[in-house]
Design a protein around this motif. Structure first.
Motif, short mmCIF file in Angstrom:
data_model
loop_
_atom_site.label_atom_id
_atom_site.label_comp_id
_atom_site.label_asym_id
_atom_site.label_seq_id
_atom_site.Cartn_x
_atom_site.Cartn_y
_atom_site.Cartn_z
N PHE A 115 18.73 19.74 -29.93
CA PHE A 115 17.99 20.85 -30.55
C PHE A 115 17.22 21.71 -29.93
O PHE A 115 16.48 22.60 -30.47
CB PHE A 115 17.13 20.08 -31.73
N ALA A 116 17.64 21.79 -28.68
CA ALA A 116 17.27 22.89 -27.90
C ALA A 116 17.99 24.23 -28.23
O ALA A 116 17.28 25.42 -27.93
CB ALA A 116 17.48 22.71 -26.42
N ASP A 117 19.05 24.13 -28.95
CA ASP A 117 19.91 25.06 -29.47
C ASP A 117 19.59 25.67 -30.73
O ASP A 117 19.67 24.63 -31.79
CB ASP A 117 21.32 24.67 -29.19
N PRO A 118 18.86 26.77 -30.90
CA PRO A 118 18.31 26.90 -32.57
C PRO A 118 19.53 27.00 -33.39
O PRO A 118 19.34 26.71 -34.55
CB PRO A 118 17.86 28.54 -31.91
N ALA A 119 20.62 27.36 -33.04
CA ALA A 119 21.82 27.47 -33.89
C ALA A 119 22.07 25.94 -34.52
O ALA A 119 22.42 25.98 -35.73
CB ALA A 119 23.14 28.03 -33.39
N HIS A 120 22.13 25.02 -33.56
CA HIS A 120 22.29 23.80 -33.99
C HIS A 120 21.27 23.35 -34.86
O HIS A 120 21.70 22.51 -35.93
CB HIS A 120 22.54 22.87 -32.75
N ALA A 121 20.05 23.44 -34.58
CA ALA A 121 18.81 23.08 -35.16
C ALA A 121 18.73 23.57 -36.66
O ALA A 121 18.65 23.04 -37.79
CB ALA A 121 17.61 23.43 -34.42
N ALA A 122 19.38 24.80 -36.78
CA ALA A 122 19.57 25.50 -37.98
C ALA A 122 20.46 24.94 -38.76
O ALA A 122 20.28 24.53 -40.07
CB ALA A 122 19.52 26.99 -37.88
N GLU A 123 21.49 24.93 -38.26
CA GLU A 123 22.63 24.15 -39.34
C GLU A 123 22.20 22.44 -39.51
O GLU A 123 22.39 22.44 -40.89
CB GLU A 123 23.95 23.88 -38.43
N VAL A 124 21.70 21.83 -38.82
CA VAL A 124 21.19 20.34 -39.16
C VAL A 124 20.03 20.59 -40.30
O VAL A 124 19.98 19.78 -41.38
CB VAL A 124 20.60 19.65 -38.10
N ALA A 125 19.21 21.63 -39.97
CA ALA A 125 17.97 21.88 -40.93
C ALA A 125 18.53 22.05 -42.63
O ALA A 125 18.19 21.37 -43.67
CB ALA A 125 17.00 22.84 -40.87
N GLU A 126 19.60 22.78 -42.60
CA GLU A 126 20.27 23.16 -43.95
C GLU A 126 21.12 21.81 -44.54
O GLU A 126 20.87 21.60 -45.77
CB GLU A 126 21.37 24.43 -43.82
N PHE A 127 21.57 21.23 -43.72
CA PHE A 127 22.16 20.02 -44.26
C PHE A 127 21.16 18.90 -44.69
O PHE A 127 21.14 18.37 -45.83
CB PHE A 127 23.19 19.34 -43.14
#
Ligand code: GUN
Ligand code: ZN
Length: 449
Positions: A115-127
């Motif tokens: 979750f240091a990677d904002p793109a990963h964090a954003a994708e998981v947050a949507e799911f």
């Protein structure tokens, strides 16, 4: 997201169906706390409840032309409140074979690193938010990770959907891998910036989030307490007394403390708006202290069973006067469904020698959760002025349930089946501020002029 029709321009809405909500805990406050309308209606204006009751009394209050969402045959409840969940652990749900401390090392910390990677964090947050809505959960108290980027990503996704959510960056400055470690000062600074950026923005609340006592130095706990003093209204979330090994570790790390809970007390964290997950291995002095300070407990049955942590004593907590909500605790918990979590809560209560009546169960996942988070001024029931977050449950969500329902003789019995035989299939639709955000919703003709 799957809502077929949005409320068109018209800011008013009537919702028809069987309505259940609470203005108190039915197990303590008696039958006056339960409001059940078999042939009921909600009147909503600008996303808020105007009236809730029998359709025959609510319908005349609607202006001519008001749209109608017809859910007759379904049960309508306030949106569910998940008082403890980790969005960053979505992908490690049901990881095999360990108890708490090994599970954290082996599965949790590596997953949170990503979750240091904002793109990963954003994708998981949507799911994650899709999953919540699909399960009828409209508010949650959410752990992000140590990375402020993960908190930004979560709040941005929640804000886009206009959800009432609480979340915070995890504070963790010792006894964890280097890649997840902040410092007392950096954690304080980053939390203060996140509070500035997100707290009370729309429907969002910030929660100061020390992971648990073992992963914070005393300096970090002191600064966490300072954040609460400096930002009135900000929430606090943490874990306490979940696992026997953890409790023994805390006793070694904080030899001056009377109990695990006492560590948090020392730093001013026991207060209204503070919610502690698990609370299994506490004594009565701890429970009395939580009741006196207004700190709340999150009962996380599926997690406690899955991680072999122990059996929460709901009866003792409520008898002591402590506010209790229910938490899924995903990824330690095994389901996003608050209904499945209620099912397991019932069994835990049985093993403790008590009962969990369905009315109390549904109180706990609605108003009880809202009270635990100090958000009951906004959500939790259908009192006029409350935000119109609600869930529409299908009583015939599976062939087995439909069959079993036929033998139910009373509303109480049907409600118990809703608690024990439901999962995400039972959620027909989920509304946020009066707008359908998940499910199939068809609007009937407007109220006649
Ligand atoms: N205690 C400290 N961190 C955690 C966590 O991530 N999950 C659970 N269940 N307990 C914890
Ligand atoms: Zn947790």
């Amino acid at each position: 997201m799957n809502a077929s029709v949005a409320v068109s321009g018209n800011a008013s809405l009537v919702v028809l169906g069987e309505i259940l909500h609470f203005t108190g805990d039915p197990s303590q406050d008696g039958s006056a706390a339960t409001h059940h309308h078999a042939d009921g209606a909600l009147l909503i204006r600008d996303g808020r409840i105007v009236a809730a009751g029998d359709a025959s009394t609510v319908m005349p209050l609607a202006d001519p032309g008001t749209q109608i969402a017809d859910h007759r045959g379904m049960l309508i409840l306030p949106g569910f409140v998940d008082t403890h969940v980790h969005y960053s652990q979505t992908d490690i749900i049901t990881s095999y074979g360990e108890q708490l401390l090994d599970w954290l090392e082996r599965f949790t910390f590596p997953a949170e690193r990503a979750f240091a990677d904002p793109a990963h964090a954003a994708e998981v947050a949507e799911f994650f938010l899709d999953e919540l809505l699909k399960n009828g959960t409209t508010t949650a108290a959410v752990f992000t990770t140590v990375h402020p980027e993960s908190t930004d990503a979560f709040f941005a996704a929640a804000s886009k959907r206009n959800l009432r959510m609480a979340a915070g960056k995890v504070l963790m400055d010792r006894n964890c891998p280097e890649f997840l470690r902040d410092t007392a000062e950096s954690g304080y600074e980053q939390s203060a910036q996140l509070i500035e950026r997100w707290h009370n923005k729309g429907r969002l609340s910030y929660a100061v989030t020390p992971r648990f006592a073992p992963t914070s130095t005393e300096r970090q706990l002191e600064l966490a307490g300072r954040l609460l003093e400096e930002h009135p209204g900000v929430l606090l979330q943490s874990h306490v007394a979940e696992n026997q090994g953890e409790v023994a570790w805390v006793a070694e790390l904080f030899p001056w403390a009377r109990s695990y809970l006492d560590v948090y007390d020392r730093y001013g964290m026991l207060r209204k708006g503070a919610v502690f997950a698990h609370c299994i291995h506490l004594d009565d002095a701890d429970r009395r202290r939580m009741a006196a300070t207004g700190a709340a407990m999150s009962f996380c049955a599926t997690s406690n069973l899955f991680l072999g942590s122990g059996l929460f004593d709901l009866h003792a907590a409520r008898a002591a006067g402590v506010e209790v909500g229910i938490g899924t605790d995903v990824g330690g918990g095994t389901a996003f469904s608050m209904l499945r979590t209620l099912n397991e809560s019932y069994k835990v209560t049985q093993l403790r020698g008590h009962r969990l009546p369905a009315l109390q169960g549904f109180y706990l996942i609605t108003l009880g959760g809202a009270r635990a988070l100090g958000l009951d001024g906004h959500i939790g029931n259908f009192e006029p002025g409350k935000e119109a977050d609600f869930v529409v449950l299908d009583p015939e969500s599976s062939p087995l349930r439909a069959r079993r329902n036929r033998l139910a003789k009373s509303f109480d019995e049907r409600l118990f089946l809703a608690m024990m035989l439901s999962d995400d299939r039972a959620v027909h639709a989920t509304y946020v501020m009066g707008e359908p955000k998940w499910g199939q919703v068809r609007f009937a003709d407007a109220v006649a002029t």
